[in-house]
Each structure stands twice: as C-alpha cells, then as structure tokens.
Design an enzyme around this catalytic site. Structure first.
Site, short mmCIF file in Angstrom:
data_model
loop_
_atom_site.label_atom_id
_atom_site.label_comp_id
_atom_site.label_asym_id
_atom_site.label_seq_id
_atom_site.Cartn_x
_atom_site.Cartn_y
_atom_site.Cartn_z
N LYS A 182 0.84 -1.20 0.00
CA LYS A 182 0.00 0.00 0.00
C LYS A 182 0.88 1.25 0.00
O LYS A 182 0.63 2.19 -0.75
CB LYS A 182 -0.92 0.00 1.24
CG LYS A 182 -2.10 -0.96 1.10
CD LYS A 182 -2.88 -1.12 2.38
CE LYS A 182 -3.96 -2.19 2.19
NZ LYS A 182 -4.59 -2.63 3.44
N GLN A 207 -4.85 -1.19 9.60
CA GLN A 207 -4.81 -2.54 9.02
C GLN A 207 -5.45 -3.55 9.98
O GLN A 207 -5.13 -3.60 11.17
CB GLN A 207 -3.35 -2.92 8.72
CG GLN A 207 -3.17 -4.24 7.99
CD GLN A 207 -3.70 -4.22 6.55
OE1 GLN A 207 -3.77 -3.17 5.91
NE2 GLN A 207 -4.08 -5.37 6.04
N ASP A 258 -11.27 3.16 3.87
CA ASP A 258 -11.69 1.75 3.82
C ASP A 258 -13.20 1.60 3.62
O ASP A 258 -13.67 0.53 3.25
CB ASP A 258 -11.35 1.07 5.16
CG ASP A 258 -10.07 0.26 5.12
OD1 ASP A 258 -9.76 -0.30 4.05
OD2 ASP A 258 -9.39 0.17 6.17
N1 GUN Z 1 -7.02 -6.42 6.14
C1 GUN Z 1 -7.30 -7.17 5.03
N2 GUN Z 1 -7.95 -6.42 4.11
C2 GUN Z 1 -8.08 -5.19 4.64
C3 GUN Z 1 -8.66 -3.96 4.16
O1 GUN Z 1 -9.20 -3.87 3.05
N3 GUN Z 1 -8.57 -2.90 5.00
C4 GUN Z 1 -8.01 -2.99 6.24
N4 GUN Z 1 -8.00 -1.90 7.00
N5 GUN Z 1 -7.47 -4.10 6.71
C5 GUN Z 1 -7.50 -5.19 5.91
#
Ligand code: GUN
Length: 284
Positions: free
Chosen positions: A52, A96, A119
């Site tokens: 990311k 996350q 998100d």
């Molecule tokens: N963990 C796995 N996928 C995601 C996501 O799309 N967003 C977040 N914040 N954590 C994750």
C-alpha cells in the site's frame, strides 16, 4: 471458453488516471496524504501494508506509516487515530485489520473520522452506501464493480448472486450491485441448493474463503464470474474460491487468481484517498 478479465491491466489504467490527477494538484501545492496504522507483527499484514505504501508513493501521494507494538493499549491506538483525524496533511486513514484480540476493531473504526475513512468501514459510510448516497466504498467491492463494468456488460436488470456475506466484501458488493439496478441474491454457508442458486446468476461473485469451492455446476453458461478468494490449493499454490480450470469453459468472463480482484484493491484505496482529499479541500 470464458474471456479472462485482466485485473492487473485495469488496475494500472485506473492508477494512471489517479497519478495524473495527483500531478495536476501538485502544481497548485496540494498533495493527498494516506496514513496506514499497523499494529503488531502479522507478516501478511506487513506485506499488504508495504505494498500500500509503495503504491501510494508511486501515485505521488504522501504516505505515512505508523507502527505500534502488539501489546499497545486500545487507548493509545485510539489517541493515534484521533491525532490523524486532526492532521491537515492526512486525508485518508487506514488501520490494518485484523487487530490484536484485546483491541475492539469496532471502536477503532468508529473513531476514524468518516470523511477520512478510505476503507469505507465506518457506520456512516456503510449507511450512506445502503441508502445510495455518495460514500466511501470499501476497496475490494469497488474494484469488483470496475472489473464487471470493464467487460462492457450492462449490470442493470441482470441477476447477480454473491456467495459470502462479510461486512468487507459480500454485503457491500451486493449493495453496490443493487445500486446498479441488478437483481441481487446474497448466498452463504447456510443457503440450501447453493449450486442451483448460483446457476441463476448472470454475475456471480464468490467470496467464501474456501479454495476452489465453486465448480462448473454452479455456473450459468456465459456468466461473469468474479473470484475474490486468495487461497492455497493442495500443492500450496495460490488459487481462488473458484475452480478456474473447471469453470473457465462455462463462464463468459472470469477473473484469475492472482491477477484479478487483488490488484484492484490498492488502486481503489488510492482513488478513495484522492476523493477524500478533494472533498476535504472543497469544504475547507
Ligand atoms: N485487512 C485485510 N484487508 C483489509 C482492508 O481492506 N482494510 C483494512 N483496513 N485491513 C484489511
């Protein structure tokens, strides 16, 4: 023989659009910023977060990583989120998941300012999606809609079946398909006669988390099949929730794993961060 939907190519195209818009904004001294909060030492999370960050920087945005130890208190994490809410250089906040067991994910999500919730997990954004108002849409579902549209198929009036009802994928993707005027069924582990239900679908989205779960007998000939899975097969090889080799003959379009839904997720995160920044600048 189904046509393969190239998620890598589409993700790149959308990222290029985001990057060029960010470059235009840079000329006026503006720079969107994304903060990612990583708690603990989960290796999979670490890899996702690294990707990311890398992609955020490639798009010309500011990228901030805040790492906290596994034993951080909930109070401390909430205060970090509150500081980011106030930070004028940060427009998107992503904590996350999963978080360690002693921390309430719900409390953390509720604390993220909903106008920085890239998100799309905050209840305000979930509610806005539900009533068809502009909102931040969770990244994987947003990417799925782009993949379906890239086939040139009109979603309106189609039968869509989503297998899986998670808050992150199943429910929001079903809602997005409904907002596009599809006739939507959400199926799940308790659904009776699942293959027959799936076989009704012109658009089938599979998010079960079970390797190669969907076989040929689930597929209406010519259907669009979107595979959200990231699983390992009996030889420890990466595969999806759809048995690709079995289904590809029957499908009209199909996403591969890897190279389908996966690459779209980070791209949509960047698009959401740009959207958040533009909205915040507009109102300030
Ligand atoms: N963990 C796995 N996928 C995601 C996501 O799309 N967003 C977040 N914040 N954590 C994750």
């Amino acid at each position: 023989m189904g046509e393969i939907i190239d998620g890598k190519k589409l993700a790149k195209e959308i990222q290029e659009k985001v990057t060029s818009e960010v470059a235009e904004l840079a000329k006026t001294g503006k720079k969107p910023g994304l903060a990612v909060v990583l708690v603990g030492d989960n290796q999979a999370s670490r890899t996702y977060v690294r990707n990311k960050q890398k992609r955020t920087e490639e798009a010309g945005m500011k990228s901030v990583l805040i790492e906290l130890p596994e034993n951080v208190t909930e109070e401390k994490l909430l205060s970090v989120v509150e500081e980011l809410n106030e930070d004028k250089t940060i427009h998107g906040i992503l904590v996350q998941l999963p978080l360690p067991k002693h921390i309430s994910e719900e409390k953390v999500i509720d604390t993220i300012s909903y106008d920085k919730d890239v998100d799309g997990f905050h209840p305000v954004n979930v509610g806005n999606l539900f009533i068809g108002k502009d909102s931040f849409v969770p990244c994987t579902p947003a990417g799925i809609i782009e993949l379906i549209k890239s086939t040139g198929t009109q979603i309106e009036g189609k039968r869509a079946v989503v297998i899986g009802r998670s808050n992150i994928v199943g429910k929001p993707v079903a809602q997005l398909l409904l907002n596009e005027n599809a006739t939507v069924t959400i199926a799940h582990s308790r659904t009776k006669d699942l293959p027959q239900v799936a076989k009704e679908a012109d658009i089938l989205v599979v998010a079960t988390g079970l390797a190669k779960f969907v076989k040929k007998d689930y597929i209406k000939p010519g259907a669009i099949v979107i595979d959200v899975g990231m699983d390992r097969d009996e030889n420890n090889k990466l595969c999806g929730d759809v048995d690709f080799d079995d289904v590809v003959e029957e499908a009209g379009f199909i996403t591969p794993v890897p190279g389908g839904v996966g690459p779209m997720t980070i791209t949509m995160l960047l698009a959401n961060t740009l959207k958040a920044a533009k909205r915040i600048w507009k109102t300030n």
